[in-house]
Design a protein around this motif. Structure first.
Motif, PDB file in Angstrom:
ATOM      1  N   LEU A  78       0.833  -1.202   0.000  1.00 51.64           N
ATOM      2  CA  LEU A  78       0.000   0.000   0.000  1.00 51.64           C
ATOM      3  C   LEU A  78       0.867   1.252   0.000  1.00 51.64           C
ATOM      4  CD1 LEU A  78      -2.693  -1.000   2.637  1.00 51.64           C
ATOM      5  CD2 LEU A  78      -3.071  -0.592   0.206  1.00 51.64           C
ATOM      6  N   PHE A  79       1.858   1.224   0.871  1.00 54.58           N
ATOM      7  CA  PHE A  79       2.778   2.350   0.993  1.00 54.58           C
ATOM      8  C   PHE A  79       3.474   2.610  -0.338  1.00 54.58           C
ATOM      9  CE2 PHE A  79       5.353   5.331   3.005  1.00 54.58           C
ATOM     10  CZ  PHE A  79       6.681   5.077   2.760  1.00 54.58           C
ATOM     11  N   TYR A  80       3.887   1.517  -0.978  1.00 55.34           N
ATOM     12  CA  TYR A  80       4.592   1.595  -2.256  1.00 55.34           C
ATOM     13  C   TYR A  80       3.733   2.276  -3.312  1.00 55.34           C
ATOM     14  CZ  TYR A  80       7.551  -0.301  -6.006  1.00 55.34           C
ATOM     15  OH  TYR A  80       8.387  -0.456  -7.072  1.00 55.34           O
ATOM     16  N   ASN A  81       2.502   1.830  -3.414  1.00 53.99           N
ATOM     17  CA  ASN A  81       1.607   2.413  -4.417  1.00 53.99           C
ATOM     18  C   ASN A  81       1.341   3.873  -4.143  1.00 53.99           C
ATOM     19  OD1 ASN A  81       1.339   0.121  -5.955  1.00 53.99           O
ATOM     20  ND2 ASN A  81      -0.271  -0.705  -4.639  1.00 53.99           N
ATOM     21  N   LEU A  82       1.206   4.185  -2.858  1.00 50.81           N
ATOM     22  CA  LEU A  82       0.969   5.574  -2.485  1.00 50.81           C
ATOM     23  C   LEU A  82       2.115   6.468  -2.953  1.00 50.81           C
ATOM     24  CD1 LEU A  82      -0.857   7.477  -0.741  1.00 50.81           C
ATOM     25  CD2 LEU A  82       0.734   7.065   1.108  1.00 50.81           C
ATOM     26  N   VAL A  83       3.320   6.037  -2.672  1.00 44.54           N
ATOM     27  CA  VAL A  83       4.487   6.831  -3.071  1.00 44.54           C
ATOM     28  C   VAL A  83       4.556   6.939  -4.589  1.00 44.54           C
ATOM     29  CG1 VAL A  83       7.006   6.951  -2.990  1.00 44.54           C
ATOM     30  CG2 VAL A  83       5.731   6.223  -0.990  1.00 44.54           C
ATOM     31  N   ARG A  84       4.210   5.832  -5.245  1.00 46.62           N
ATOM     32  CA  ARG A  84       4.263   5.846  -6.711  1.00 46.62           C
ATOM     33  C   ARG A  84       3.317   6.885  -7.283  1.00 46.62           C
ATOM     34  NH1 ARG A  84       3.067   0.488 -10.179  1.00 46.62           N
ATOM     35  NH2 ARG A  84       0.939   1.033  -9.641  1.00 46.62           N
ATOM     36  N   ARG A  85       2.110   6.866  -6.716  1.00 43.10           N
ATOM     37  CA  ARG A  85       1.134   7.804  -7.237  1.00 43.10           C
ATOM     38  C   ARG A  85       1.575   9.226  -7.017  1.00 43.10           C
ATOM     39  NH1 ARG A  85      -3.739   6.280  -4.448  1.00 43.10           N
ATOM     40  NH2 ARG A  85      -2.979   4.171  -4.394  1.00 43.10           N
ATOM     41  N   ILE A  86       2.180   9.490  -5.875  1.00 46.00           N
ATOM     42  CA  ILE A  86       2.600  10.858  -5.581  1.00 46.00           C
ATOM     43  C   ILE A  86       3.698  11.303  -6.537  1.00 46.00           C
ATOM     44  CG2 ILE A  86       3.715  12.360  -3.896  1.00 46.00           C
ATOM     45  CD1 ILE A  86       2.360  10.794  -1.713  1.00 46.00           C
ATOM     46  N   THR A  87       4.714  10.449  -6.715  1.00 47.19           N
ATOM     47  CA  THR A  87       5.841  10.875  -7.561  1.00 47.19           C
ATOM     48  C   THR A  87       5.420  10.993  -9.011  1.00 47.19           C
ATOM     49  OG1 THR A  87       6.476   8.574  -7.705  1.00 47.19           O
ATOM     50  CG2 THR A  87       7.646   9.927  -6.113  1.00 47.19           C
ATOM     51  N   LEU A  88       4.550  10.106  -9.467  1.00 49.59           N
ATOM     52  CA  LEU A  88       4.182  10.167 -10.874  1.00 49.59           C
ATOM     53  C   LEU A  88       3.276  11.358 -11.149  1.00 49.59           C
ATOM     54  CD1 LEU A  88       3.854   6.431 -11.773  1.00 49.59           C
ATOM     55  CD2 LEU A  88       5.619   8.056 -12.334  1.00 49.59           C
ATOM     56  N   LYS A  89       2.447  11.680 -10.159  1.00 49.55           N
ATOM     57  CA  LYS A  89       1.647  12.892 -10.313  1.00 49.55           C
ATOM     58  C   LYS A  89       2.556  14.083 -10.500  1.00 49.55           C
ATOM     59  CE  LYS A  89      -2.727  12.460  -7.969  1.00 49.55           C
ATOM     60  NZ  LYS A  89      -2.723  11.698  -6.796  1.00 49.55           N
ATOM     61  N   GLN A  90       3.621  14.099  -9.705  1.00 46.59           N
ATOM     62  CA  GLN A  90       4.560  15.217  -9.800  1.00 46.59           C
ATOM     63  C   GLN A  90       5.241  15.227 -11.158  1.00 46.59           C
ATOM     64  OE1 GLN A  90       7.270  14.935  -6.505  1.00 46.59           O
ATOM     65  NE2 GLN A  90       6.010  16.255  -5.235  1.00 46.59           N
ATOM     66  N   LYS A  91       5.558  14.020 -11.648  1.00 45.70           N
ATOM     67  CA  LYS A  91       6.271  13.956 -12.916  1.00 45.70           C
ATOM     68  C   LYS A  91       5.406  14.458 -14.058  1.00 45.70           C
ATOM     69  CE  LYS A  91       9.454  11.057 -14.619  1.00 45.70           C
ATOM     70  NZ  LYS A  91      10.759  11.450 -14.332  1.00 45.70           N
ATOM     71  N   GLN A  92       4.136  14.129 -13.941  1.00 46.86           N
ATOM     72  CA  GLN A  92       3.294  14.480 -15.079  1.00 46.86           C
ATOM     73  C   GLN A  92       3.075  15.964 -15.181  1.00 46.86           C
ATOM     74  OE1 GLN A  92      -0.007  11.918 -14.514  1.00 46.86           O
ATOM     75  NE2 GLN A  92       0.621  10.544 -16.140  1.00 46.86           N
ATOM     76  N   HIS A  93       3.260  16.605 -14.063  1.00 45.05           N
ATOM     77  CA  HIS A  93       3.076  18.078 -14.115  1.00 45.05           C
ATOM     78  C   HIS A  93       4.292  18.853 -14.472  1.00 45.05           C
ATOM     79  CE1 HIS A  93      -0.832  17.672 -12.678  1.00 45.05           C
ATOM     80  NE2 HIS A  93      -0.531  17.374 -11.426  1.00 45.05           N
TER      81      HIS A  93
END
Lengths: 437, 235
Positions: free
Chosen positions: A422-437
């Motif tokens: 769960l923690f892993y997915n959470l971090v992934r979503r956060i970093t990728l959101k940042q990347k996309q912006h």
């Protein structure tokens, strides 16, 4: 010093250990004290927590059970200075016992009783041997010096020495003409008393009487601050222990007395571990030794009859009593404990004493005393010195508490590991959101 | 209760390893022997390091109490061999990235735990006297586990051929930090004279920080690249 005789007399089932106090011992004492005291004053929860987490101490000693030592030899040393002129010279014997006594043998240094006596004896030996080297001052008296062992155990060394010399040999200086025996015991404390202990008052016109008179003369004329007197005490054979060393000689009908600064033989100073080097006043010891030396010289050279003045100083200039010598001999004597159980015949103390006496005296001999097999006069035990380790321990409940805490911690880590995804997915979503912006 | 204390310390030290092993589903891949091989590589690398240190770093009589910064720094540089060893282990294991990382880290950490923590615990924790330092040793091994996982991940990332340029610097910086972590901890203890529990806490925080950054980089690398590839070649 009041507890010591009581402790000696009490019988205990467990061994009692004595140690010098230092900071660590004091802190152990504080901790155990506070741990036991607080139980009455706080709430139940506090007490529970306290018992679970308190620091306890476990003391472990490394030695074995104490056993009796068989075949222990008590050593004594004798030496002599021969007088000038033929046979049948009168003999003066000077005696001091070298051993010490206390409730804990390894802690009994016996500085005053009887280190001061031995130091005084050695200084007298040095002075008189110097006098005897010159023909003009070589007197017509034999002087014998005896450093005895087992003194605190009812003068065993002296007793056996007397038996050997009087009963078992044909010719000995002790059998013939003995003028008197002078025992030295406890001369070095910080007071101005000086006592001559006798078992029967000396008769007129005997060498003993002459010595007594000379002591009085010397103290009254040159050392007025010294309060000198004779103490008369009959030998009481019914008691367990003899009072002073001269009583051993008195029993064998030799004229003897003891010089001491103590008025009574029952003074607890003679048998305490608190008798340390710092308690000895070297100047007073030097003064007392000088008094004895002057009185002896006046007797040996018959000075009063020859009309010498009362305040004549004999031991001056090159023949001066050396205070430094006394001090360093006493320092050496108190550098190791000298309880009778600890000084065996191979000990360095005996060999050094023998060497020292050999410098000034002739015919220095050792004399051994072993306890009788069937009816021993003394019995010594070993294991007198132990190393004790103190371990800081926690009660058993504490370990269980700790186990519970560790189990909780491990449960927590297990949960984290299970949900790591769960923690892993959470971090992934956060970093990728940042990347996309 | 001395055996109980030993049991406490051992449980504290070894259980996270077991949990990590079970959780990361390495058992599905029959990775046990691979881990043992990683452990053997650890032993070999330590041996080489010791020989190197003994030969080239003579023990000069530094004054007691003064912490020899330069000397300890040089000695920590030799720990770079750890990285080489980890790389060796990972290159020999074929498989996905995280499988390789986990195998290498688990083997490495287990070997380190057995070699360096077993004997102090066996000798010390079984004694009559209780001391907090044994619990601290066990905690320290937990922290080391996380540390080695992070280090293995960094080495893996560093060795990838398709690592974008702007990743190189952070990865290299984190690698350097993890290698010199021991040296930095010792210096901090000597300068600030902190207590043992505080030092442990600081160590935990530092390792936590390093591993978190590693995790971020790893995720962005793995999933960002995939996303990039799918963006380019896919839709």
């Amino acid at each position: 010093m009041e507890i010591e005789p009581e402790l000696l007399a009490t019988e205990t089932i467990v061994p009692v250990y004595f140690a010098l106090e230092d900071d660590e011992l004091l802190s152990i004492h504080e901790q155990t004290h506070s741990a036991s005291v607080s139980q009455g004053t706080s709430s139940a929860a506090e007490v529970l927590l306290h018992t679970a987490t308190a620091n306890g101490f476990q003391m472990v000693t490394s030695g074995a059970q104490s056993k009796a030592i068989s075949d222990w030899s008590i050593t004594s040393l004798e030496g002599k200075l021969t007088g000038l002129g033929g046979e049948d010279l009168p003999t003066i014997v000077i005696v001091a016992h070298y051993d010490s006594f206390g409730v804990a043998p390894w802690l009994s240094y016996g500085a005053d009783s009887n280190g001061s006596g031995v130091a005084a004896l050695l200084e007298l030996a040095r002075l008189f041997s110097k006098l005897y080297t010159y023909k003009r001052t070589h007197a017509g008296y034999n002087i014998m010096f005896f450093v005895s062992g087992g003194g605190k155990f009812n003068y065993q060394g002296t007793k056996r020495w007397l038996e050997d010399n009087l009963d078992h040999t044909d010719s000995s200086l002790l059998q013939d003409n003995v003028a008197f025996v002078l025992c030295l015991d406890t001369l070095g404390g910080n007071d101005d008393g000086l006592y001559l202990h006798v078992s029967k008052p000396p008769k007129e016109a005997t060498p003993q009487h002459a010595f007594l008179k000379e002591l009085e003369t010397v103290t009254s004329s040159r050392f007025p601050e010294v309060k000198f007197s004779m103490v008369h005490k009959k030998i009481n054979l019914a008691e367990d222990m003899l009072a002073w060393e001269h009583e051993r000689f008195g029993i064998r009908r030799l004229p003897a007395f003891t010089v001491s600064r103590l008025e009574s033989h029952r003074n607890s100073l003679r048998t305490t571990i608190m008798d340390m080097r710092s308690q000895v006043d070297i100047q007073k010891l030097c003064r007392n030794t000088k008094i004895i030396a002057e009185a002896l010289a006046r007797v040996i050279y018959n000075l009063t009859e020859k009309g010498a003045p009362e305040d004549l100083q004999i031991f001056t200039e090159q023949m001066q009593l050396q205070e430094d010598q006394l001090s360093s001999v006493l320092d050496w004597l108190t550098a190791q404990p000298r309880a009778a159980q600890l000084v065996d015949k191979d000990s360095i103390l005996i060999s050094t004493l023998e060497y020292y006496m050999n410098r000034y005296l002739k015919d220095v001999k050792r004399h051994y005393v072993k306890a009788d097999k069937r009816d021993p006069e003394f019995l010594f035990y070993d294991q007198l010195k132990q190393t004790m380790n103190a371990y800081r321990v926690k009660p058993a409940i504490f370990d269980l508490l700790l186990a519970l805490c560790i189990a909780a911690y491990l449960g927590l880590t297990y949960l984290i590991a299970q949900n790591f995804g769960l923690f892993y997915n959470l971090v992934r979503r956060i970093t990728l959101k940042q990347k996309q912006h | 209760m001395t055996l109980l204390q030993l049991g406490n310390c051992v449980a504290l030290a070894y259980s996270p390893l077991l949990i990590a092993y079970r959780r990361s589903s390495l058992s599905e891949y029959n990775a046990f022997w691979r881990c043992v091989q990683a452990g053997a590589t650890y032993l070999f690398v330590q041996l080489c390091k010791m020989l190197f240190l003994a030969t080239f770093f003579p023990t000069w009589d530094a004054s007691v109490g003064v912490y020899d910064f330069v000397g300890e720094f040089m000695k920590s540089t030799v720990d770079l061999a750890d990285l080489v060893g980890l790389h060796l282990v990972m290159s020999r294991n074929a498989g996905k990235g995280d499988y390789k990382i986990m195998v290498a880290a688990m083997g490495w950490a287990t070997a380190e735990l057995v070699m360096s923590r077993c004997i102090p615990l066996w000798v010390g924790a079984r004694g009559i006297e209780f001391d907090w330092k044994y619990i601290q040793i066990s905690f320290d091994s937990n922290i080391s586990l996380i540390h080695y996982i992070a280090m293995a991940a960094l080495v893996w990332m560093f060795s990838r051929y398709d690592l974008p340029k702007h990743y190189r610097l952070p990865v290299a910086a984190l690698l350097g930090l993890s290698v010199y972590k021991a040296f930095l901890m010792e210096s901090a203890i000597n300068i600030f004279a902190v207590g043992s529990w505080t030092a442990l806490l600081v160590k935990a925080l530092v390792t936590g920080g390093v591993s978190l950054s590693t995790l971020l980089l790893y995720i962005s690398l793995v999933h960002g690249t995939l996303l990039y590839i799918s963006l380019v070649h896919g839709n």
